[in-house]
Enzyme design. Structure first.
Site, PDB file in Angstrom:
ATOM      1  N   CYS A  40      10.707  40.245  24.852  1.00 51.19           N
ATOM      2  CA  CYS A  40      10.656  38.723  25.175  1.00 51.19           C
ATOM      3  C   CYS A  40       9.491  38.127  24.445  1.00 51.19           C
ATOM      4  O   CYS A  40       8.343  38.427  24.625  1.00 51.19           O
ATOM      5  CB  CYS A  40      10.558  38.307  26.607  1.00 51.19           C
ATOM      6  SG  CYS A  40      10.468  36.557  27.040  1.00 51.19           S
ATOM      7  N   CYS A  51      18.132  33.717  24.247  1.00 54.11           N
ATOM      8  CA  CYS A  51      17.451  34.597  25.403  1.00 54.11           C
ATOM      9  C   CYS A  51      16.363  35.372  24.840  1.00 54.11           C
ATOM     10  O   CYS A  51      16.547  36.123  24.033  1.00 54.11           O
ATOM     11  CB  CYS A  51      18.467  35.408  26.136  1.00 54.11           C
ATOM     12  SG  CYS A  51      19.330  34.553  27.420  1.00 54.11           S
ATOM     13  N   CYS A  83       7.675  40.938  29.895  1.00 54.79           N
ATOM     14  CA  CYS A  83       9.086  41.762  29.667  1.00 54.79           C
ATOM     15  C   CYS A  83       8.722  41.923  28.030  1.00 54.79           C
ATOM     16  O   CYS A  83       8.565  40.994  27.197  1.00 54.79           O
ATOM     17  CB  CYS A  83       9.943  40.867  29.668  1.00 54.79           C
ATOM     18  SG  CYS A  83      10.126  40.199  31.479  1.00 54.79           S
ATOM     19  N   CYS A  94      18.466  24.412  28.406  1.00 52.13           N
ATOM     20  CA  CYS A  94      17.706  25.604  28.701  1.00 52.13           C
ATOM     21  C   CYS A  94      16.495  25.078  28.779  1.00 52.13           C
ATOM     22  O   CYS A  94      15.590  24.790  27.644  1.00 52.13           O
ATOM     23  CB  CYS A  94      17.937  27.028  27.974  1.00 52.13           C
ATOM     24  SG  CYS A  94      16.730  28.232  28.288  1.00 52.13           S
ATOM     25  N   CYS A 133       4.139  33.044  29.451  1.00 52.78           N
ATOM     26  CA  CYS A 133       4.495  33.754  30.858  1.00 52.78           C
ATOM     27  C   CYS A 133       3.549  35.001  31.288  1.00 52.78           C
ATOM     28  O   CYS A 133       3.357  35.704  30.205  1.00 52.78           O
ATOM     29  CB  CYS A 133       5.862  34.238  30.684  1.00 52.78           C
ATOM     30  SG  CYS A 133       6.676  34.889  32.118  1.00 52.78           S
ATOM     31  N   GLU A 171       9.040  25.098  24.728  1.00 49.63           N
ATOM     32  CA  GLU A 171      10.340  24.941  23.901  1.00 49.63           C
ATOM     33  C   GLU A 171      11.509  24.786  24.927  1.00 49.63           C
ATOM     34  O   GLU A 171      11.638  25.283  26.130  1.00 49.63           O
ATOM     35  CB  GLU A 171      10.764  26.263  23.326  1.00 49.63           C
ATOM     36  CG  GLU A 171       9.709  26.335  22.020  1.00 49.63           C
ATOM     37  CD  GLU A 171      10.350  27.496  21.043  1.00 49.63           C
ATOM     38  OE1 GLU A 171       9.980  27.097  19.843  1.00 49.63           O
ATOM     39  OE2 GLU A 171      10.955  28.212  21.291  1.00 49.63           O
TER      40      GLU A 171
HETATM   41  S1  SF4 Z   1      12.085  37.461  30.080  1.00 42.21           S
HETATM   42 FE1  SF4 Z   1      10.101  36.463  28.973  1.00 42.21          FE
HETATM   43  S2  SF4 Z   1      10.016  34.278  29.946  1.00 42.21           S
HETATM   44 FE2  SF4 Z   1      11.420  35.555  31.437  1.00 42.21          FE
HETATM   45  S3  SF4 Z   1      10.174  36.531  33.016  1.00 42.21           S
HETATM   46 FE3  SF4 Z   1      10.156  38.025  31.252  1.00 42.21          FE
HETATM   47  S4  SF4 Z   1       8.519  37.676  29.902  1.00 42.21           S
HETATM   48 FE4  SF4 Z   1       8.708  35.777  31.113  1.00 42.21          FE
END
Ligand code: SF4
Length: 348
Positions: free
Chosen positions: A122, A341, A119, A108, A115, A95
């Site tokens: 996220c 975000c 996190c 962005c 990833c 994206e």
């Molecule tokens: S916020 Fe999301 S995209 Fe960014 S490092 Fe953490 S898991 Fe990965």
């Protein structure tokens, strides 16, 4: 069997020059080809009529000048944000978001499909890691946004890039740095190096390398917790690179680069938004050339947290000011299309 062509957008201008010379052609042709692609936005070989046919044929045989297809395009209801789900050559999806606020146009862009950092709040982290993007796939997102801007208003072009899309940019260091070199090339898109901001969740060796290599891009560090325990609960990678090591790397970066760090703090009600939390941030960052960007949590399917309200966010900000820490409260935009975000994922 057809030969696999290299991605044109993976090449820096110098790499294209060297390749051209290796093929036995003049560097002048390489410079012209570069201008066709990055300044004139011409991607069809047959339209590059200033190039000798033999050179053009060789380049077309060896290099692919393609860009990702738009799988889905969504626009926010306030008209400021557009989100693109892009299909890469292997049909992986990433994206890219265009934010077009008055006086500021920002893309962005993603550095990975998925990833590995996990996190908890996220959407990208919740989907796991698929693969790194190549430099060309990162550059192609900026070119895509530039094409969109040109179609909306021929005078408008991309001025700011935030590497805050899907992925951890410092986990894909080499490709990201090659991409920034291409994006900043003064004979191409010519983005000022200070117009690129890279956001990391705290990959300590990458921060140190960034400082040592003197790459003049802005650095944003996702903090979210001011003690090791609190941070590790939200950002699992903190177990690998603990808070002490992260702070040491950040201080090293600031001293070596003489450059401010932007700390990102996702505000989650009852979790990390109390007065005590704010004082802990103040003590942790006191004395650093730092700015804190407070981001009320954006909703994702895999995390049950609630965003901090405006009043509590302002209280947090007031406490940070007691420690001489400048801060901003991020405006929540693009939430209705999951373009905020932490909300990017590759949902079809
Ligand atoms: S916020 Fe999301 S995209 Fe960014 S490092 Fe953490 S898991 Fe990965």
């Amino acid at each position: 069997m057809p030969t696999l062509r290299a991605n044109f957008h993976d090449l820096t201008r110098e790499a294209l020059r060297l390749l051209t010379v290796r093929w036995g052609f003049s560097p002048v042709h390489a410079a012209r080809l570069w201008r066709y692609v990055y300044l004139d936005r011409i991607e069809a070989w047959e339209l590059m009529t200033d190039l000798p046919v033999r050179y053009r044929d060789r380049a077309a045989a060896e290099l692919a000048l393609t860009h990702p297809e738009i799988a889905v395009e969504t626009h926010s209801s306030d008209g400021f944000t557009r989100k693109y789900l892009l299909a890469l050559a292997d049909d992986r999806r990433i994206e890219t978001v265009l934010m077009r606020f008055t006086g500021r146009v920002t893309a962005c862009i993603s550095s990975q499909a998925g990833c590995a950092m996990g996190c908890v709040f996220c959407a990208t982290g919740q989907m796991g890691f698929t693969r790194h993007l190549s430099a060309g796939e990162i550059v192609a997102q900026a070119l895509h946004v530039n094409r969109v801007l040109h179609s909306l208003n021929p005078g408008e072009r991309l001025r700011n890039i935030v590497l805050m899309g899907m992925g951890e940019p410092l986990h894909n260091y080499d490709a990201v740095m090659t991409a920034t070199e291409i994006l900043c090339d003064t004979a191409g898109l010519s983005l000022g190096t200070k117009q690129i901001t890279l956001s990391t969740v705290g990959v300590v060796p990458g921060i140190v390398r960034l400082a040592d290599e003197g790459r003049p891009i802005h650095l944003a560090v996702s903090l979210h917790g001011a003690t090791q325990e609190e941070r590790a609960a939200l950002v699992p990678v903190a177990k690998k690179w603990p808070l002490d090591a992260l702070m040491e790397a950040c201080r090293y970066y600031i001293a070596k680069q003489q450059r401010r760090i932007f700390y990102e703090w996702t505000l989650i009600e009852g979790k990390n938004d109390t007065a005590e939390n704010a004082h802990a941030v103040g003590r942790l960052l006191h004395g650093q050339d730092a700015q804190v960007n407070l981001i009320p949590l954006n909703p994702t399917a895999g995390f049950a947290g609630i965003p901090t309200g405006q009043e509590a966010a302002r209280r947090f900000q007031t406490i940070l000011a007691e420690y001489n820490l400048p801060s901003t409260i991020r405006q929540r935009r693009g939430i209705d299309i999951a373009a905020g975000c932490g909300q990017l994922a590759n949902a079809r």
